[in-house]
Design a protein around this motif. Structure first.
Motif, PDB file in Angstrom:
ATOM      1  N   LEU A 275       0.831  -1.198   0.000  1.00 40.11           N
ATOM      2  CA  LEU A 275       0.000   0.000   0.000  1.00 40.11           C
ATOM      3  C   LEU A 275       0.866   1.249   0.000  1.00 40.11           C
ATOM      4  N   ASN A 276       1.903   1.269   0.820  1.00 40.14           N
ATOM      5  CA  ASN A 276       2.780   2.437   0.875  1.00 40.14           C
ATOM      6  C   ASN A 276       3.490   2.683  -0.451  1.00 40.14           C
ATOM      7  N   ALA A 277       3.856   1.608  -1.128  1.00 40.38           N
ATOM      8  CA  ALA A 277       4.484   1.761  -2.442  1.00 40.38           C
ATOM      9  C   ALA A 277       3.522   2.461  -3.409  1.00 40.38           C
ATOM     10  N   GLN A 278       2.245   2.132  -3.303  1.00 41.65           N
ATOM     11  CA  GLN A 278       1.249   2.757  -4.171  1.00 41.65           C
ATOM     12  C   GLN A 278       0.961   4.199  -3.741  1.00 41.65           C
ATOM     13  N   LEU A 279       0.940   4.440  -2.437  1.00 39.26           N
ATOM     14  CA  LEU A 279       0.677   5.795  -1.950  1.00 39.26           C
ATOM     15  C   LEU A 279       1.774   6.765  -2.361  1.00 39.26           C
ATOM     16  N   SER A 280       2.985   6.270  -2.555  1.00 38.39           N
ATOM     17  CA  SER A 280       4.078   7.150  -2.990  1.00 38.39           C
ATOM     18  C   SER A 280       3.826   7.692  -4.392  1.00 38.39           C
ATOM     19  N   GLN A 281       2.881   7.067  -5.123  1.00 40.85           N
ATOM     20  CA  GLN A 281       2.526   7.499  -6.474  1.00 40.85           C
ATOM     21  C   GLN A 281       1.072   7.979  -6.529  1.00 40.85           C
ATOM     22  N   LEU A 282       0.542   8.431  -5.414  1.00 46.87           N
ATOM     23  CA  LEU A 282      -0.881   8.752  -5.323  1.00 46.87           C
ATOM     24  C   LEU A 282      -1.331   9.774  -6.364  1.00 46.87           C
ATOM     25  N   LYS A 283      -0.531  10.780  -6.620  1.00 44.78           N
ATOM     26  CA  LYS A 283      -0.950  11.816  -7.585  1.00 44.78           C
ATOM     27  C   LYS A 283      -1.190  11.246  -8.979  1.00 44.78           C
ATOM     28  N   ALA A 284      -0.554  10.136  -9.288  1.00 43.60           N
ATOM     29  CA  ALA A 284      -0.678   9.549 -10.621  1.00 43.60           C
ATOM     30  C   ALA A 284      -1.595   8.330 -10.643  1.00 43.60           C
ATOM     31  N   LYS A 285      -2.162   7.953  -9.507  1.00 42.75           N
ATOM     32  CA  LYS A 285      -2.963   6.735  -9.426  1.00 42.75           C
ATOM     33  C   LYS A 285      -4.406   7.028  -9.038  1.00 42.75           C
ATOM     34  N   ASP A 286      -5.282   6.120  -9.392  1.00 40.52           N
ATOM     35  CA  ASP A 286      -6.687   6.209  -9.027  1.00 40.52           C
ATOM     36  C   ASP A 286      -6.850   5.657  -7.609  1.00 40.52           C
ATOM     37  N   PRO A 287      -7.339   6.472  -6.671  1.00 37.44           N
ATOM     38  CA  PRO A 287      -7.490   5.998  -5.292  1.00 37.44           C
ATOM     39  C   PRO A 287      -8.307   4.712  -5.170  1.00 37.44           C
ATOM     40  N   LYS A 288      -9.350   4.580  -5.967  1.00 35.67           N
ATOM     41  CA  LYS A 288     -10.168   3.365  -5.877  1.00 35.67           C
ATOM     42  C   LYS A 288      -9.395   2.142  -6.354  1.00 35.67           C
ATOM     43  N   VAL A 289      -8.589   2.299  -7.385  1.00 37.76           N
ATOM     44  CA  VAL A 289      -7.783   1.182  -7.863  1.00 37.76           C
ATOM     45  C   VAL A 289      -6.798   0.752  -6.782  1.00 37.76           C
ATOM     46  N   ILE A 290      -6.190   1.723  -6.119  1.00 38.08           N
ATOM     47  CA  ILE A 290      -5.262   1.414  -5.028  1.00 38.08           C
ATOM     48  C   ILE A 290      -5.979   0.630  -3.931  1.00 38.08           C
ATOM     49  N   LEU A 291      -7.124   1.146  -3.507  1.00 41.11           N
ATOM     50  CA  LEU A 291      -7.822   0.536  -2.378  1.00 41.11           C
ATOM     51  C   LEU A 291      -8.460  -0.807  -2.745  1.00 41.11           C
ATOM     52  N   ASP A 292      -8.843  -0.972  -3.995  1.00 44.10           N
ATOM     53  CA  ASP A 292      -9.346  -2.279  -4.432  1.00 44.10           C
ATOM     54  C   ASP A 292      -8.256  -3.349  -4.315  1.00 44.10           C
ATOM     55  N   SER A 293      -7.038  -2.981  -4.694  1.00 37.77           N
ATOM     56  CA  SER A 293      -5.936  -3.948  -4.599  1.00 37.77           C
ATOM     57  C   SER A 293      -5.618  -4.264  -3.147  1.00 37.77           C
ATOM     58  N   VAL A 294      -5.701  -3.245  -2.293  1.00 39.05           N
ATOM     59  CA  VAL A 294      -5.464  -3.472  -0.868  1.00 39.05           C
ATOM     60  C   VAL A 294      -6.538  -4.392  -0.292  1.00 39.05           C
ATOM     61  N   GLN A 295      -7.772  -4.173  -0.690  1.00 41.11           N
ATOM     62  CA  GLN A 295      -8.874  -5.013  -0.219  1.00 41.11           C
ATOM     63  C   GLN A 295      -8.611  -6.483  -0.569  1.00 41.11           C
ATOM     64  N   THR A 296      -8.189  -6.713  -1.796  1.00 41.61           N
ATOM     65  CA  THR A 296      -7.911  -8.094  -2.239  1.00 41.61           C
ATOM     66  C   THR A 296      -6.824  -8.741  -1.393  1.00 41.61           C
ATOM     67  N   ASN A 297      -5.804  -7.971  -1.080  1.00 37.25           N
ATOM     68  CA  ASN A 297      -4.687  -8.511  -0.308  1.00 37.25           C
ATOM     69  C   ASN A 297      -5.014  -8.637   1.187  1.00 37.25           C
ATOM     70  N   LEU A 298      -5.866  -7.736   1.665  1.00 36.69           N
ATOM     71  CA  LEU A 298      -6.136  -7.671   3.115  1.00 36.69           C
ATOM     72  C   LEU A 298      -7.173  -8.691   3.568  1.00 36.69           C
ATOM     73  N   GLU A 299      -8.118  -9.014   2.723  1.00 38.31           N
ATOM     74  CA  GLU A 299      -9.200  -9.918   3.131  1.00 38.31           C
ATOM     75  C   GLU A 299      -8.697 -11.252   3.700  1.00 38.31           C
ATOM     76  N   PRO A 300      -7.805 -11.965   3.002  1.00 43.04           N
ATOM     77  CA  PRO A 300      -7.339 -13.236   3.576  1.00 43.04           C
ATOM     78  C   PRO A 300      -6.515 -13.059   4.843  1.00 43.04           C
ATOM     79  N   VAL A 301      -5.826 -11.919   4.962  1.00 42.25           N
ATOM     80  CA  VAL A 301      -5.029 -11.661   6.157  1.00 42.25           C
ATOM     81  C   VAL A 301      -5.943 -11.492   7.366  1.00 42.25           C
ATOM     82  N   VAL A 302      -7.001 -10.706   7.202  1.00 40.33           N
ATOM     83  CA  VAL A 302      -7.922 -10.455   8.302  1.00 40.33           C
ATOM     84  C   VAL A 302      -8.718 -11.721   8.629  1.00 40.33           C
ATOM     85  N   ALA A 303      -9.021 -12.503   7.613  1.00 35.87           N
ATOM     86  CA  ALA A 303      -9.777 -13.741   7.835  1.00 35.87           C
ATOM     87  C   ALA A 303      -8.949 -14.784   8.566  1.00 35.87           C
TER      88      ALA A 303
END
Length: 422
Positions: free
Chosen positions: A393-421
């Protein structure tokens, strides 16, 4: 990487927490070996202290912390009659892990939220939290950080830090602003941020990482995990991160990396920005490196709600300790109000117990916004595997001005769900 650049830790910039004249507080009746206290504490199973030495492994922020902890442990040792020693680690996680693997760990170990879940899963920590007579005095959010998925409160929070807004007094006044203009909402923040942006000076800065940007998610009514479920790509989070991106795009806000600084406190200290989102540990850097810069701390402005992040460590008691009872007795001593206030005086940390708030606030009036944050601060995810998700997530946030926030957070959601489960 310095802790103040990442977890900040505190509580502790990584490890934080001196010396007190408190006499009792061990929580054990002399001679009987049973813990004092009532309620949940008296109902919990307890280990009796033995005469075996108690060792404490810490990751110190500097000489002041080392002396404070060493003196406090020595005072407990004299009071209890149990020999104790403090070892300052050069790499705490590595040395603690080596001790666990060899079956000879220190009895008490500074334990970060990052390490906590993994050490619990491996069976390295003893759950003693509810044995403490002051178990109900710790801030609920801090207890939550060290309560495992099995529902057990494992270890006592040492101290803690929160994020708030720090303002350059001179630049604020030069922009024609007064105390009445301290921002209460995101709109207020944008208004003053634009007024403070002059030449090469930006209105606001923060490190380009979720450990700072996450405060906006909390203020927007979101968070990466809510009620035990991954909620990274919630509408609230997308809206909040979009707002942050707009602030960067508009140019009145800039990350510390954009300003060529290693962390937000450096950019603020060098007066590259008039405001910074940082933790109370910034006071040490300002005093030692930027003593000519006057500043004021205020609570972060609200989006849809009050929100901030908090950081803490705990006094972990190792499951293979040869003197668990003695280790718990030591922690009881170290977490009394008297001792925590002494630690605060020695090197600037905030006590983890609610009963110390009024006295700490009276002694540190300029820092009250930080301790007020305990009432609404969030913890970042710390489940096993969460560190990898946050790193991505931090790697993506370093490029926030050039990235779509929803795309960033969608990828985080995919990665985070199994961790939290789990």
């Amino acid at each position: 990487m310095k802790i103040k650049q990442t977890l900040a830790a505190v509580a502790t910039l990584g490890a934080v927490a001196a010396l007190s004249a408190c006499g009792g507080g061990s929580g054990f009746d002399s001679g009987s070996g049973t813990a004092s206290g009532s309620g949940a504490a008296s109902a919990a199973a307890k280990e009796s202290p033995t005469t075996k030495e108690v060792s404490v492994l810490i990751g110190s922020s500097g000489d002041a912390e080392t002396k404070a902890v060493t003196d406090a442990v020595a005072a407990w040792s004299k009071d209890s009659g149990i020999t104790a020693k403090v070892v300052v680690a050069s790499d705490l996680v590595q040395q603690a892990t080596q001790g666990f693997a060899a079956g000879t760990p220190a009895d008490v170990v500074y334990t970060s939220t990052d390490a906590f879940a993994g050490w619990v899963k491996a069976g390295n920590l003893y759950a003693y939290g509810d044995q403490l007579s002051n178990a109900d005095d710790f801030y609920p959010g801090l207890k939550e950080a060290f309560t495992a998925s099995d529902g057990k409160f494992y270890c006592a929070p040492k101290d803690f830090s929160t994020l708030q807004l720090v303002i350059n007094d001179k630049l604020w006044k030069a922009a024609g602003l007064t105390e009445a203009d301290y921002p209460k909402t995101w709109d207020d923040l944008a208004t003053v941020g634009k007024k403070l942006t002059q030449g090469k000076v930006k209105g606001l800065t923060f490190s380009p990482e979720i450990q700072r940007v996450g405060a906006f998610l909390a203020q927007g009514g979101g968070g990466l995990v809510t009620d035990g479920k991954a909620t990274a790509n919630s509408d609230a989070n997308v809206e909040a991160l979009t707002w942050v991106k707009q602030a960067l795009t508009d140019g009145w806000a800039a990350t510390s990396a954009d300003l060529g600084a290693g962390w937000g406190g450096e950019a603020f200290g060098k007066q590259q920005a008039a405001m910074v989102i940082e933790g109370n540990w910034i006071t040490g850097a300002m005093q030692s490196d930027y003593s000519d810069v006057g500043y004021t701390a205020v609570e972060l402005p609200e989006g849809k709600a009050k929100g901030t992040l908090q950081y803490t460590n705990c006094w972990g008691v190792t499951a293979k300790s040869d003197n668990i009872g003695g280790a718990v007795s030591l922690v009881e001593y170290l977490t009394t109000k008297e001792q925590q206030l002494a630690f605060a005086k020695a090197f600037g940390v905030m006590p983890s117990i609610q009963s110390a708030k009024s006295e700490w606030s009276a002694a540190n009036p300029k820092m009250v916004p930080f301790i007020n944050g305990a009432d609404y601060a969030q913890n970042l995810p710390a489940q096993v595997g969460a560190a990898d998700v946050i790193k991505d997530l931090n790697a993506q946030l370093s490029q926030l001005k050039a990235k779509d926030p929803k795309v960033i957070l969608d990828s985080v959601q995919t990665n985070l769900e199994p961790v939290v489960a789990g």
